[in-house]
Each structure stands twice: as structure tokens, then as C-alpha cells.
Design an enzyme around this catalytic site. Structure first.
Site, mmCIF file in Angstrom:
data_model
loop_
_atom_site.group_PDB
_atom_site.id
_atom_site.type_symbol
_atom_site.label_atom_id
_atom_site.label_comp_id
_atom_site.label_asym_id
_atom_site.label_seq_id
_atom_site.Cartn_x
_atom_site.Cartn_y
_atom_site.Cartn_z
ATOM 1 N N HIS A 26 0.842 -1.196 0.000
ATOM 2 C CA HIS A 26 0.000 0.000 0.000
ATOM 3 C C HIS A 26 0.875 1.241 0.000
ATOM 4 O O HIS A 26 2.095 1.146 0.005
ATOM 5 C CB HIS A 26 -1.003 -0.012 1.160
ATOM 6 C CG HIS A 26 -0.386 0.066 2.532
ATOM 7 N ND1 HIS A 26 0.375 -0.950 3.066
ATOM 8 C CD2 HIS A 26 -0.411 1.035 3.483
ATOM 9 C CE1 HIS A 26 0.771 -0.620 4.289
ATOM 10 N NE2 HIS A 26 0.313 0.590 4.570
ATOM 11 N N HIS A 76 1.413 3.908 2.055
ATOM 12 C CA HIS A 76 1.950 4.673 3.188
ATOM 13 C C HIS A 76 3.474 4.810 3.093
ATOM 14 O O HIS A 76 4.183 3.885 2.680
ATOM 15 C CB HIS A 76 1.546 4.026 4.516
ATOM 16 C CG HIS A 76 0.114 4.304 4.871
ATOM 17 N ND1 HIS A 76 -0.617 3.538 5.741
ATOM 18 C CD2 HIS A 76 -0.729 5.294 4.451
ATOM 19 C CE1 HIS A 76 -1.845 4.040 5.841
ATOM 20 N NE2 HIS A 76 -1.935 5.092 5.072
ATOM 21 N N ASP A 82 5.951 4.712 5.093
ATOM 22 C CA ASP A 82 6.875 3.764 5.726
ATOM 23 C C ASP A 82 6.916 2.425 4.991
ATOM 24 O O ASP A 82 7.692 1.543 5.371
ATOM 25 C CB ASP A 82 6.528 3.567 7.212
ATOM 26 C CG ASP A 82 5.096 3.088 7.421
ATOM 27 O OD1 ASP A 82 4.190 3.595 6.734
ATOM 28 O OD2 ASP A 82 4.890 2.203 8.278
ATOM 29 N N HIS A 83 6.110 2.273 3.950
ATOM 30 C CA HIS A 83 6.141 1.030 3.157
ATOM 31 C C HIS A 83 6.741 1.240 1.770
ATOM 32 O O HIS A 83 6.964 0.272 1.047
ATOM 33 C CB HIS A 83 4.729 0.442 3.030
ATOM 34 C CG HIS A 83 4.188 -0.058 4.336
ATOM 35 N ND1 HIS A 83 4.056 -1.390 4.626
ATOM 36 C CD2 HIS A 83 3.799 0.622 5.450
ATOM 37 C CE1 HIS A 83 3.596 -1.523 5.871
ATOM 38 N NE2 HIS A 83 3.428 -0.311 6.386
ATOM 39 N N HIS A 131 -7.337 -0.925 5.569
ATOM 40 C CA HIS A 131 -6.299 -0.075 6.182
ATOM 41 C C HIS A 131 -6.084 1.144 5.288
ATOM 42 O O HIS A 131 -6.044 2.279 5.745
ATOM 43 C CB HIS A 131 -5.022 -0.880 6.368
ATOM 44 C CG HIS A 131 -3.843 -0.050 6.774
ATOM 45 N ND1 HIS A 131 -3.758 0.564 8.003
ATOM 46 C CD2 HIS A 131 -2.708 0.280 6.112
ATOM 47 C CE1 HIS A 131 -2.612 1.234 8.082
ATOM 48 N NE2 HIS A 131 -1.967 1.087 6.947
ATOM 49 N N ASP A 141 -0.430 -4.036 6.205
ATOM 50 C CA ASP A 141 -1.064 -3.553 7.432
ATOM 51 C C ASP A 141 -2.526 -3.987 7.529
ATOM 52 O O ASP A 141 -3.365 -3.281 8.073
ATOM 53 C CB ASP A 141 -0.948 -2.025 7.514
ATOM 54 C CG ASP A 141 0.493 -1.575 7.715
ATOM 55 O OD1 ASP A 141 1.382 -2.442 7.859
ATOM 56 O OD2 ASP A 141 0.732 -0.352 7.708
ATOM 57 N N HIS A 178 4.116 -4.692 10.466
ATOM 58 C CA HIS A 178 4.606 -4.108 11.732
ATOM 59 C C HIS A 178 4.575 -5.166 12.832
ATOM 60 O O HIS A 178 3.822 -6.134 12.757
ATOM 61 C CB HIS A 178 3.729 -2.935 12.181
ATOM 62 C CG HIS A 178 3.740 -1.768 11.249
ATOM 63 N ND1 HIS A 178 4.557 -0.676 11.412
ATOM 64 C CD2 HIS A 178 3.010 -1.530 10.135
ATOM 65 C CE1 HIS A 178 4.335 0.192 10.433
ATOM 66 N NE2 HIS A 178 3.398 -0.301 9.640
HETATM 67 ZN ZN LIG Z 1 0.123 1.556 6.560
#
Ligand SMILES: [Zn+2]
Length: 267
Positions: free
Chosen positions: A56, A58, A60-61, A117, A137, A177
């Protein structure tokens, strides 16, 4: 299929993954945050990264995408909706439900659309026995992804009901995570009678290794430990009723899921 799990040990507690073909050494990085760590880990194993995949959009990914692609010439694969909107730039291969991803000659992964998410989230399910699900996530060990950064709890419930709950019980989850301990504490709070959660939490607290909190969970283990898999549990429903007196007399699974997700937001 070979799998390398990299613990980032950062405040967001990310995992990065590398999936490799044992025959050719071709490898795919999943949700790379730290491109240097991913490159070094692949090099140590003698693998060549030929693909980068995001579950996805985001930050941090996807933060490691650009440099990994620059240094390896890898192809970038990502959810079609995130590619179309530009939320993930420079996507080479947009992915949708039913697509397959090959890593070398021996690894095949099926693409599942798993929104909730975020609305364009995908997961990858390996054609192996047992199956392995790279779920970003969507599902965490003993928990579920949040929905307050571009997601929707009712949509996440449908993903659980229609996709996650239907996987074989021996499916291994590879979440984006590490929230196992706090998720188990949430389960304990919502369902104090859950013996499995109590015992697993006790074991975790005894054997905690902050440098390597790696935990493997199967769907069958989630059914025992994860409140978001226990939506018809009487204790969970009775405790929810104390928090939400207006809840229906016989709440359906969706209502229970959404209320639990709401409480977990403030946990
Ligand atoms: Zn995420």
C-alpha cells in the site's frame, strides 16, 4: 520459496521482507523502508533483487523504493489504484485481484485485494503448503490494521470476512509491523478469560528479545489470540456492551469488529 524477515527496530516497528527463488536467487523486496538493510541482506544471501513490491501507499512502506530501483534496476509492483492516483510514483506493474507475481522460476504469489487499512491495499499469498500471506497492514499478530489514515473499518471487516477468515488454518502471516505484545494486551483487556492470550503474553514477557521480536503466527493461532477473529465470543460482546450501551441486542460480526477497531484506536 525463501523468506527473509528484517526487523527495522524503528518507532513504527516495521518489518521488511525479501522473498527469493531457491533455484535462481532472484528476489523481491516487499515494502522496503531501509533500502540499505534490504540490499545488504540480499547480498549476504547471494540473492539478486529484481522486483520491489508495495502492499500500500503509506510512506513507511514505500520509502526505500527509489533507491532500491536505482541500485538494482528492479521492477516496481504496486496496487493498481495507488499507481493510477500517483500515490505510489513510477510503478512499472500495477496489480489487481487475481494477478500473479512470479519470483524466479519457482515462486508464484497470488494477488488479493485487501482494502480497509487503505482503500487500495493488496496482500500476496504464496502457492505453497503451508501458504504464506504477506499482508502489509491488514492483519497483525493478534491484531488488525488501523483505518484512520485513508481507510475504512467496514471495508476492513469485509476483507477479513471474505478473504482472511477463508484462508487455510496453517497459513502463516507476514505483517508490516510488530505490535504483538500490545495487541495481546488489548485481547486481555477485551477478553480476560482468554487463556491462550494470557499464556502467550506471559511467555513473551519472559523471553523478550528487543533486538529480534520475531513472531510467527498462523491463522489457527490468530483464531485463538486475536479479538478481531473472535467476533462471536460472548465475553467480548458483553464487555463491548458496557462501552457501547446502544449496541444491538444480538450484534452481528461486522458491528463487533467495528466497535473493537474503534476501541483499539484509543488503546
Ligand atoms: Zn500503513
Amino acid at each position: 520459496m525463501l523468506i527473509k524477515k528484517l526487523w527495522m527496530n524503528n518507532p513504527l516497528r516495521n518489518y521488511n521482507y525479501i522473498v527469493a527463488c531457491p533455484d535462481s536467487g532472484e528476489a523481491m523486496a516487499i515494502d522496503p523502508l531501509d533500502h540499505g538493510r534490504v540490499l545488504n541482506a540480499a547480498r549476504d544471501e547471494g540473492w539478486t533483487i529484481t522486483q520491489v513490491l508495495n502492499t500500500h501507499e503509506h510512506g513507511d512502506h514505500i520509502a526505500g523504493n527509489q533507491q532500491l530501483v536505482r541500485e538494482t534496476g528492479a521492477t516496481l509492483l504496486a496496487p493498481a489504484a495507488a499507481a493510477a492516483s500517483g500515490a505510489i510514483p513510477s510503478v512499472d506493474t500495477p496489480l489487481s485481484e487475481g494477478d500473479t507475481v512470479k519470483v524466479g522460476p519457482s515462486v508464484t504469489l497470488d494477488v488479493l485485494e485487501t482494502p480497509g487499512h487503505t482503500m487500495c491495499h493488496i496482500s500476496l499469498l504464496s502457492r505453497t503448503d503451508p501458504p504464506h500471506l504477506f499482508c502489509g497492514d491488514t492483519v497483525f499478530n493478534a491484531g488488525a490494521g488501523n483505518c484512520h489514515n485513508g481507510g475504512d473499518a467496514a471495508t476492513l471487516y469485509r476483507t477479513f470476512a471474505e478473504k482472511i477468515f477463508k484462508l487455510p488454518g496453517n497459513t502463516f502471516f507476514y505483517p508490516g509491523h510488530e505490535y504483538f505484545e500490545s495487541n495481546l494486551k488489548f485481547t486481555r483487556d477485551r477478553e480476560p478469560g482468554n487463556v491462550a492470550a494470557r499464556e502467550t503474553l506471559r511467555d513473551l514477557e519472559k523471553n523478550r528479545d528487543p533486538a529480534d521480536p520475531l513472531v510467527m503466527c498462523t491463522l489457527d493461532m490468530e483464531r485463538q489470540h486475536n479479538v478481531f477473529f473472535r467476533l462471536d465470543n460472548e465475553e467480548i460482546i458483553a464487555n463491548l456492551r458496557e462501552k457501547f450501551p446502544g449496541m444491538s441486542d444480538a450484534p452481528n460480526a461486522e458491528e463487533v469488529f467495528i466497535k473493537l477497531r474503534q476501541l483499539r484506536n484509543d488503546w
